[in-house]
Design a protein around this motif. Structure first.
Motif, short mmCIF file in Angstrom:
data_model
loop_
_atom_site.label_atom_id
_atom_site.label_comp_id
_atom_site.label_asym_id
_atom_site.label_seq_id
_atom_site.Cartn_x
_atom_site.Cartn_y
_atom_site.Cartn_z
N LEU A 73 0.84 -1.19 0.00
CA LEU A 73 0.00 0.00 0.00
C LEU A 73 0.88 1.24 0.00
O LEU A 73 1.68 1.45 0.90
CB LEU A 73 -0.90 0.01 1.24
CG LEU A 73 -1.98 -1.06 1.32
CD1 LEU A 73 -2.73 -0.96 2.63
CD2 LEU A 73 -2.93 -0.96 0.15
N THR A 74 0.72 2.05 -1.04
CA THR A 74 1.41 3.33 -1.14
C THR A 74 0.39 4.33 -1.65
O THR A 74 -0.64 3.95 -2.21
CB THR A 74 2.59 3.28 -2.13
OG1 THR A 74 2.05 3.06 -3.44
CG2 THR A 74 3.59 2.18 -1.80
N HIS A 75 0.68 5.61 -1.50
CA HIS A 75 -0.23 6.64 -2.04
C HIS A 75 -0.35 6.46 -3.54
O HIS A 75 -1.42 6.64 -4.11
CB HIS A 75 0.28 8.04 -1.69
CG HIS A 75 0.17 8.35 -0.24
ND1 HIS A 75 -1.05 8.54 0.38
CD2 HIS A 75 1.10 8.46 0.74
CE1 HIS A 75 -0.85 8.77 1.67
NE2 HIS A 75 0.44 8.72 1.91
N LEU A 104 -1.28 -7.18 3.65
CA LEU A 104 -1.15 -5.77 3.28
C LEU A 104 0.06 -5.15 3.97
O LEU A 104 0.13 -5.14 5.19
CB LEU A 104 -2.42 -5.00 3.67
CG LEU A 104 -3.71 -5.45 2.98
CD1 LEU A 104 -4.91 -4.74 3.59
CD2 LEU A 104 -3.65 -5.20 1.49
N GLU A 106 1.85 -1.74 4.54
CA GLU A 106 1.68 -0.29 4.43
C GLU A 106 3.07 0.33 4.37
O GLU A 106 3.75 0.47 5.38
CB GLU A 106 0.87 0.22 5.63
CG GLU A 106 0.31 1.59 5.43
CD GLU A 106 -0.68 1.99 6.52
OE1 GLU A 106 -0.67 3.19 6.87
OE2 GLU A 106 -1.46 1.14 7.02
N THR A 109 2.80 5.99 5.46
CA THR A 109 1.60 6.25 6.25
C THR A 109 0.47 6.68 5.33
O THR A 109 0.58 7.70 4.64
CB THR A 109 1.88 7.33 7.32
OG1 THR A 109 2.98 6.89 8.11
CG2 THR A 109 0.67 7.53 8.21
N ILE A 110 -0.57 5.89 5.31
CA ILE A 110 -1.71 6.16 4.43
C ILE A 110 -2.67 7.14 5.10
O ILE A 110 -3.35 7.90 4.44
CB ILE A 110 -2.45 4.85 4.06
CG1 ILE A 110 -1.48 3.85 3.39
CG2 ILE A 110 -3.66 5.11 3.18
CD1 ILE A 110 -0.86 4.30 2.10
N TYR A 113 -8.15 5.70 5.55
CA TYR A 113 -8.28 4.72 4.47
C TYR A 113 -9.46 5.02 3.56
O TYR A 113 -9.86 4.21 2.75
CB TYR A 113 -8.42 3.32 5.07
CG TYR A 113 -7.20 2.87 5.85
CD1 TYR A 113 -5.97 2.72 5.23
CD2 TYR A 113 -7.29 2.59 7.21
CE1 TYR A 113 -4.85 2.32 5.95
CE2 TYR A 113 -6.17 2.18 7.93
CZ TYR A 113 -4.95 2.04 7.29
OH TYR A 113 -3.85 1.64 7.99
N ILE A 124 -8.57 -4.52 5.56
CA ILE A 124 -7.87 -3.80 6.63
C ILE A 124 -8.66 -3.91 7.93
O ILE A 124 -8.09 -4.14 8.99
CB ILE A 124 -7.64 -2.32 6.25
CG1 ILE A 124 -6.59 -2.24 5.14
CG2 ILE A 124 -7.18 -1.50 7.46
CD1 ILE A 124 -6.44 -0.87 4.51
N THR A 129 -2.96 -3.92 8.76
CA THR A 129 -1.82 -3.88 7.84
C THR A 129 -0.54 -4.07 8.64
O THR A 129 -0.52 -3.91 9.86
CB THR A 129 -1.73 -2.51 7.12
OG1 THR A 129 -1.46 -1.49 8.08
CG2 THR A 129 -3.01 -2.18 6.35
N LYS A 131 2.95 -2.37 9.02
CA LYS A 131 3.50 -1.06 8.67
C LYS A 131 5.02 -1.08 8.57
O LYS A 131 5.70 -1.51 9.48
CB LYS A 131 3.05 -0.02 9.70
CG LYS A 131 1.55 0.27 9.63
CD LYS A 131 1.11 1.20 10.75
CE LYS A 131 -0.35 1.58 10.68
NZ LYS A 131 -1.31 0.54 10.38
#
Length: 162
Positions: A73-75, A104, A106, A109-110, A113, A124, A129, A131
């Protein structure tokens, strides 16, 4: 169980500056830890799926041959429409067919969500996740770090001897 891979890795494939670390992580750090040090077999797009192959059918087949799906998970992954295909197939496989377990990671920092697909938010909510934090950069190659221990906890129990 007819599976060839322990995990299929989904990550943003756009070539931007932010993706440089993610690509380094996917092509260098993950294989070093999970394959070389822990004995798992990963399927990584760009390494195990080649240009010229019919990406859609190959991605689907490789996912079906994987016990787990690892989504970074990334921006970039969240905001990109381009990479949606393998993510869409993965989530369908995990949620509808109940075929593969999703892990997942991360990578940054997302925050909220809210922008995530509903299916990702559901996963999630179910399991959370793992991290990646900046302090993991000190010893990213240590399989005994908290991060890699958490990843291994979610990976399949069966290991093959090479």
């Amino acid at each position: 169980d007819g599976k060839i891979y322990d995990a299929y890795v989904i990550y943003p494939k756009n070539h931007t500056n932010e993706a440089n670390f993610v690509e380094y992580f996917v092509y260098q750090i993950m294989p070093d830890i999970l394959e070389n040090k822990c004995g798992y077999k990963l399927c990584i797009y760009g390494r195990d799926i080649y240009p010229g192959e019919d990406a859609a059918s190959v991605i689907e087949k490789r996912m079906q041959k994987s016990r787990h799906l690892i989504i970074l998970l990334t921006h970039q992954l969240i905001n990109s429409k381009e990479d949606a295909y393998d993510q869409h197939i993965a989530l369908y496989s995990a949620l509808i067919q109940n075929d593969a377990k999703v892990i997942l990671l991360e990578m940054e920092t997302i925050g909220t969500y809210g922008k995530l697909q509903e299916s990702l938010r559901f996963i999630i909510k179910q399991q959370g996740t793992i991290k990646w934090k900046e302090e993991h950069m000190v010893h990213p190659q240590s399989p005994n770090s908290k991060f890699w221990k958490q990843v291994r906890y979610h990976m399949p129990l069966t290991r093959r001897s090479s």
